[in-house]
Design an enzyme around this catalytic site. Structure first.
Site, PDB file in Angstrom:
ATOM      1  N   GLU A   1       0.871  -1.183   0.000  1.00  0.00           N
ATOM      2  CA  GLU A   1       0.000   0.000   0.000  1.00  0.00           C
ATOM      3  C   GLU A   1       0.907   1.232   0.000  1.00  0.00           C
ATOM      4  OE1 GLU A   1      -3.400  -0.347   2.927  1.00  0.00           O
ATOM      5  OE2 GLU A   1      -2.200  -2.091   3.506  1.00  0.00           O
TER       6      GLU A   1
ATOM      7  N   ARG B   1       5.069 -12.693  10.075  1.00  0.00           N
ATOM      8  CA  ARG B   1       5.756 -11.446   9.748  1.00  0.00           C
ATOM      9  C   ARG B   1       7.025 -11.332  10.575  1.00  0.00           C
ATOM     10  NH1 ARG B   1       2.255  -6.427  11.436  1.00  0.00           N
ATOM     11  NH2 ARG B   1       4.229  -5.389  10.999  1.00  0.00           N
TER      12      ARG B   1
ATOM     13  N   LYS C   1       3.694   0.642  10.264  1.00  0.00           N
ATOM     14  CA  LYS C   1       3.834   1.858   9.453  1.00  0.00           C
ATOM     15  C   LYS C   1       3.185   3.057  10.142  1.00  0.00           C
ATOM     16  CE  LYS C   1       2.571   0.317   5.291  1.00  0.00           C
ATOM     17  NZ  LYS C   1       2.265   0.361   3.837  1.00  0.00           N
TER      18      LYS C   1
END
Length: 587
Positions: A47, A286, A296
């Site tokens: 994104e 992750r 983020k």
């Protein structure tokens, strides 16, 4: 590594055996069974709402690595469905980072926003099938109606609108006739479903915001959960590899594609046309790394609230920050290979990342001499006007790197910490009456020290032995220390930035009540030294060149550096904590 088996290597010679992680094993099994007609297609779908970090690097290396190893295709696709948070700056940085990491998408650079029209048409199709409806509940009401893990949700009062009314309202939404947040398009699934993601999730919301790529063409935007699976479907992705937090979303992605495929046929002869491609989603853990954060949202806070100097601040775990600090893509790829792929969340030691970095830099970095905290040395018996060009090795790990000339003269700089007036027992460097070796040069003996008014040593006087040039003493005497140095007459002044962990705690999110992760920011994460000296060869160094300052660590030329104003960032020190831990564990 979890679920490893001995199988033929996809990238090696005939009969070669190697171990595959559980994802590669699934891909290998699919190729054996012909599940995807021999095709392998992966993607990295960022994104564009921030810069990439080391966790994204793991995903890039995994997805691109699988495509490369199995002779498949790799796509770079921007999942740009939220114009409120996305910027062209982020798009540009992501392209640069993915390319720098070594992933090659060839001509397959895609944008989810280019599929908006197709996704809109599929949404209309679900309305016609009675599987989607326009809802007027506010955001707060939607949350209340959703229920909880222990309490089922309840139907929206707008859930049973007719197909015709829903089509009309959705068209008005598309035309921009309603304000932001006033209506949504929702899937009609099951408000009592145990998976909260399946309780009539929102497919579209109204956002009157200019899109960085589509401009003002749209004022309704698909939710990530609606867009994600269809973007993979359109591109023919075979193995949609996601992190574990998307595991509970997989049933929803499957439902959306199955709902569109309902009434469709393989040959396209049914009332709704040909079936669309249904990718397989696979989840993996992750990356979590000690002494840093990977969110983020949190990284954006660090930037926006000026805790750091931008996304590429060398203290940040962003790919751009690591590049500016002096990390190599090879070191990052090797780190990703070392940590492997698994199905359970864990935290990796920062020391392992730094170990992989040192391994690469040790083999590839040119050695140079620099003095960070200078102490002047005068060699009293060296001819005042004489200058020698001494031979210095560029990299002992790489003979092909050759040698260079370094100037030597009567006045030098050494590190302040390399001299002690009253040394303890195990201090072997320079002290009054003690002899040491100067790297590539001579044996010198300290004869006296000059102090300032406060009693600080500001200058040393020494003598040298001309017979010891470039090696050992002819008479066989030994010294216990070799010091680096620079010629005072020829040295270039430089600024050196010393970086440490951005946080003082292994897990920055482990905070007391009323605090957040910023409570553990390290106030000493950056120390700037402005009176350093480096050998003159460094005026030819280019931005991002990686170097080893002998005895001091690995450094990188900062992009702000110029021949007249040299700036270096410390990448990592020479001491390898991880290697020491591993050695201790095996002894």
């Amino acid at each position: 590594m979890e679920n490893e088996k001995d199988v033929p290597s996809s990238g090696g010679g005939e009969g070669q055996e190697r171990k595959l992680d559980f994802i590669r094993q699934m891909v290998a099994d699919d190729l054996k069974t012909g599940r995807w007609n021999g095709a392998v297609c992966t993607r990295f779908p960022p994104e564009p709402n921030g810069y990439l970090h080391i966790g994204h690097a793991k995903s890039i290396n995994l997805n691109y690595g699988i495509a490369a190893e199995f002779g498949g295709r790799f796509n770079l696709r921007f999942d740009d469905t939220n114009p409120e948070k996305e910027e062209q700056e982020y798009v540009d940085s992501i392209i640069e980072d993915v390319r720098w990491l070594g992933a090659d998408w060839q001509d397959r650079l895609f944008y989810g926003s280019d599929y908006f029209q197709q996704m809109y048409e599929w949404a209309v199709e679900l309305i016609r099938k009675g599987k989607a409806y326009v809802c007027d509940l506010t955001a707060d009401e939607t949350r209340e109606y959703r229920g909880t893990l222990t309490r089922p949700g309840k139907d929206s009062p707008y859930r049973n609108r007719s197909v015709e009314e829903n089509l009309d309202l959705f068209e008005q939404m598309r035309k921009g006739e309603f304000p932001d947040g006033s209506r949504t398009l929702r899937a009609k699934i099951d408000m009592a479903h145990p998976n909260l993601n399946m309780r009539d999730p929102i497919m579209y919301r109204i956002v009157h915001e200019r899109h960085h790529r589509q401009g003002d063409r749209w004022c309704i935007y698909p939710m990530y959960d609606w867009a994600h699976g269809f973007e993979d479907s359109i591109e023919g992705i075979t193995h949609s590899i996601c992190t574990l937090e998307f595991e509970n979303h997989r049933p929803l992605y499957d439902w959306f594609i199955d709902a569109v495929n309902e009434g469709r046929t393989d040959d396209g002869s049914g009332p709704w046309g040909r079936k669309i491609h249904h990718p397989q989603q696979i989840e993996f853990a992750r990356l979590n790394l000690t002494y840093t954060v990977m969110s983020k949202r949190k990284l954006l806070r660090l930037v926006k609230e000026n805790y750091v100097e931008g996304w590429d601040d060398p203290r940040m775990p962003t790919v751009s920050g690591m590049r500016r600090r002096g990390y190599s893509p090879e070191a990052i790829r090797n780190f990703c290979k070392r940590i492997g792929v698994n199905k359970f969340n864990s935290t990796v030691e920062m020391a392992l990342l730094e170990h992989c970095l040192r391994e690469d830099l040790n083999k590839t970095s040119a050695r140079v001499m620099a003095v960070l905290r200078p102490l002047k040395v005068v060699i009293d018996n060296y001819p005042p006007d004489q200058v020698e060009e001494l031979e210095a090795v560029n990299n002992p790990e790489d003979p092909s790197a050759g040698t260079r000339k370094v100037p030597f003269s009567r006045e030098l700089y050494i590190e302040q910490e390399d001299f002690m007036e009253e040394p303890p027992k195990k201090f072997f460097r320079l002290a009054p009456g003690r002899e040491v070796r100067l790297r590539y040069a001579y044996f010198v003996t300290c004869t006296s020290a000059v102090k300032d008014a406060e009693g600080n040593v500001v200058e040393l006087h020494c003598t040298y032995d001309p017979a010891t040039r470039g090696g050992d003493a002819p008479d066989g005497r030994k010294v216990k220390a070799t010091l680096h140095w620079v010629s005072a007459r020829h040295a270039c002044k430089a600024e050196v930035r010393l970086y440490d962990n951005l946080f003082t705690k292994e897990n920055p999110d482990d905070v007391e009540e009323g605090q957040d992760f910023t409570a553990h920011l390290n106030p000493n994460s950056l120390e700037t030294l402005r009176d350093c000296f480096v050998e003159p060869s460094l005026t030819r160094a280019k931005a991002l060149d990686r170097l080893q300052f002998e005895r001091l660590g690995y450094f990188c030329v900062d992009p702000d550096s110029t021949p007249d104003a040299l700036v270096f960032n410390r990448t990592v020190g020479l001491r390898d904590t991880w290697a020491r831990i591993q050695k201790t564990q095996t002894e």
